[in-house]
Design a protein around this motif. Structure first.
Motif, PDB file in Angstrom:
ATOM      1  N   MET A   1      32.489  24.073  43.053  1.00 18.43           N
ATOM      2  CA  MET A   1      32.704  25.481  43.381  1.00 18.43           C
ATOM      3  C   MET A   1      33.123  26.242  42.120  1.00 18.43           C
ATOM      4  SD  MET A   1      35.298  27.098  46.198  1.00 18.43           S
ATOM      5  CE  MET A   1      35.434  28.861  46.405  1.00 18.43           C
ATOM      6  N   THR A   2      32.478  27.357  41.853  1.00 13.68           N
ATOM      7  CA  THR A   2      32.808  28.150  40.677  1.00 13.68           C
ATOM      8  C   THR A   2      34.045  29.000  40.939  1.00 13.68           C
ATOM      9  OG1 THR A   2      31.347  29.934  41.425  1.00 13.68           O
ATOM     10  CG2 THR A   2      30.407  28.282  39.953  1.00 13.68           C
ATOM     11  N   SER A   3      34.754  29.314  39.860  1.00 16.46           N
ATOM     12  CA  SER A   3      35.935  30.160  40.000  1.00 16.46           C
ATOM     13  C   SER A   3      36.009  31.126  38.837  1.00 16.46           C
ATOM     14  CB  SER A   3      37.207  29.311  40.065  1.00 16.46           C
ATOM     15  OG  SER A   3      37.334  28.530  38.893  1.00 16.46           O
ATOM     16  N   ALA A   4      36.551  32.307  39.104  1.00 16.10           N
ATOM     17  CA  ALA A   4      36.723  33.308  38.064  1.00 16.10           C
ATOM     18  C   ALA A   4      37.877  32.897  37.154  1.00 16.10           C
ATOM     19  CB  ALA A   4      37.016  34.666  38.701  1.00 16.10           C
ATOM     20  N   PRO A   5      37.907  33.400  35.924  1.00 14.70           N
ATOM     21  CA  PRO A   5      39.055  33.106  35.065  1.00 14.70           C
ATOM     22  C   PRO A   5      40.334  33.665  35.687  1.00 14.70           C
ATOM     23  CG  PRO A   5      37.673  34.825  34.108  1.00 14.70           C
ATOM     24  CD  PRO A   5      36.920  34.274  35.260  1.00 14.70           C
ATOM     25  N   LYS A   6      41.438  32.956  35.494  1.00 14.42           N
ATOM     26  CA  LYS A   6      42.704  33.422  36.075  1.00 14.42           C
ATOM     27  C   LYS A   6      43.147  34.730  35.441  1.00 14.42           C
ATOM     28  CE  LYS A   6      44.557  28.867  37.380  1.00 14.42           C
ATOM     29  NZ  LYS A   6      43.362  28.094  37.012  1.00 14.42           N
ATOM     30  N   THR A   7      42.928  34.864  34.136  1.00 17.92           N
ATOM     31  CA  THR A   7      43.370  36.057  33.412  1.00 17.92           C
ATOM     32  C   THR A   7      42.230  36.585  32.537  1.00 17.92           C
ATOM     33  OG1 THR A   7      44.295  34.576  31.739  1.00 17.92           O
ATOM     34  CG2 THR A   7      45.826  35.490  33.362  1.00 17.92           C
ATOM     35  N   VAL A   8      42.029  37.892  32.575  1.00 18.89           N
ATOM     36  CA  VAL A   8      40.945  38.531  31.835  1.00 18.89           C
ATOM     37  C   VAL A   8      41.496  39.756  31.113  1.00 18.89           C
ATOM     38  CG1 VAL A   8      38.722  39.736  32.011  1.00 18.89           C
ATOM     39  CG2 VAL A   8      39.187  37.745  33.465  1.00 18.89           C
ATOM     40  N   GLY A   9      41.061  39.945  29.883  1.00 17.09           N
ATOM     41  CA  GLY A   9      41.342  41.182  29.158  1.00 17.09           C
ATOM     42  C   GLY A   9      40.052  41.958  28.984  1.00 17.09           C
TER      43      GLY A   9
END
Length: 283
Positions: A1-9
């Motif tokens: 399962m894919t997941s988004a990065p926890k933190t993004v700038g």
């Protein structure tokens, strides 16, 4: 399962930056937007909030817009990005020197494992990578406007980009519910190069009196099943943006991308398309 990065700038809170921030926040990421000045920061948050509100109204959010916007904050400088940010996406105007400057500042602000990405639609990713100490963790993630509704992200791989960096970008793209196309770093990549070629030829046809903008657009829309014609798309992208890309591709790829006289004249008159109310159409 894919997941988004926890933190993004996201560096830049304009239309593209706000759309990128909205997409990642909606996917569950905690997002920090870099936008200097109180007014610009407030405008960026307003854009993101308005976009989330529309998405909620259409049933495209898994939670309330109010809850999603709580994951978004705005800081004044690139140096204020959290050191543990997993992904930083640069979304400032198409100025190579500006992009290089903010990317270098971002690399200095974050940790050694952070992936840096540029949202450039045409500039050389390899040239931008040249200012970085860790070019292996850098690539292009070319989002399309409007970001939340667009299905595509163009992943641009420079010679120094590491395989694990590409793999991470592909996973994050899927986590956003978007489709990827992977291309080698080359002027204009695949999307801008082909799209601009069609757009410039359409402008030349108007210039030569071959047909009216509406007729040219209808020919491509109805005859070739394009979702919109090349001149209407030029208005939405911005004639000034198209001119800047054309000048870059003209310099790097040759005469076939020479900007038409009509495009230069319209930009000089301030007829930039949708954002000014007048381009090839009146908005």
């Amino acid at each position: 399962m894919t997941s988004a990065p926890k933190t993004v700038g996201v560096i830049g809170g304009g239309r593209m930056g706000a759309g990128i921030a909205q997409a990642f926040a909606a996917a569950g990421s905690v997002v920090t937007v870099v936008e200097s000045g109180t007014e610009a920061a407030a405008a960026a948050l307003e854009r993101i909030g308005a976009g989330l509100g529309r998405a909620e109204e259409r049933g495209h959010l898994g939670e309330s817009a109010e809850r999603v916007i709580r994951r978004v904050s705005v800081v004044d400088t690139v140096g204020d990005l959290p050191a543990d940010t997993e992904l930083v996406v640069e979304a400032v105007p198409e100025d190579a020197a500006l992009k290089a400057r903010v990317l270098k500042a971002a690399e200095e602000a974050v940790g050694g494992t952070t992936v840096l990405a540029t949202n450039t639609s045409s500039l050389s990713v390899a040239d931008l990578a040249a200012v970085l100490d860790r070019p292996d963790r850098f690539l292009g993630m070319h989002f399309f406007n409007p970001v939340p509704a667009s299905a595509l992200v163009e992943i641009v791989v420079a010679p120094a980009t590491a395989a694990h960096t590409v793999e991470a970008a592909l996973e994050w793209t899927k986590a956003l519910g978007k489709h990827d196309v992977v291309v080698k770093d080359s002027p204009g990549f695949a999307s801008s190069r082909l799209g601009l070629a069609l757009g410039l030829e359409a402008i030349r046809m108007v210039e030569e009196g071959v047909a009216a903008p509406e007729a040219i657009d209808d020919a491509m829309r109805l005859g070739y099943k394009h979702p919109m014609g090349p001149l209407r798309l030029t208005d939405l992208v911005g004639l000034d943006v198209r001119l800047a890309i054309a000048e870059y591709l003209h310099a790097t790829l040759g005469e076939r991308f020479a900007p038409p006289r009509l495009l230069r004249e319209k930009v000089a008159r301030g007829e930039l398309g949708h954002k000014t109310g007048q381009g090839f159409y009146t908005w």
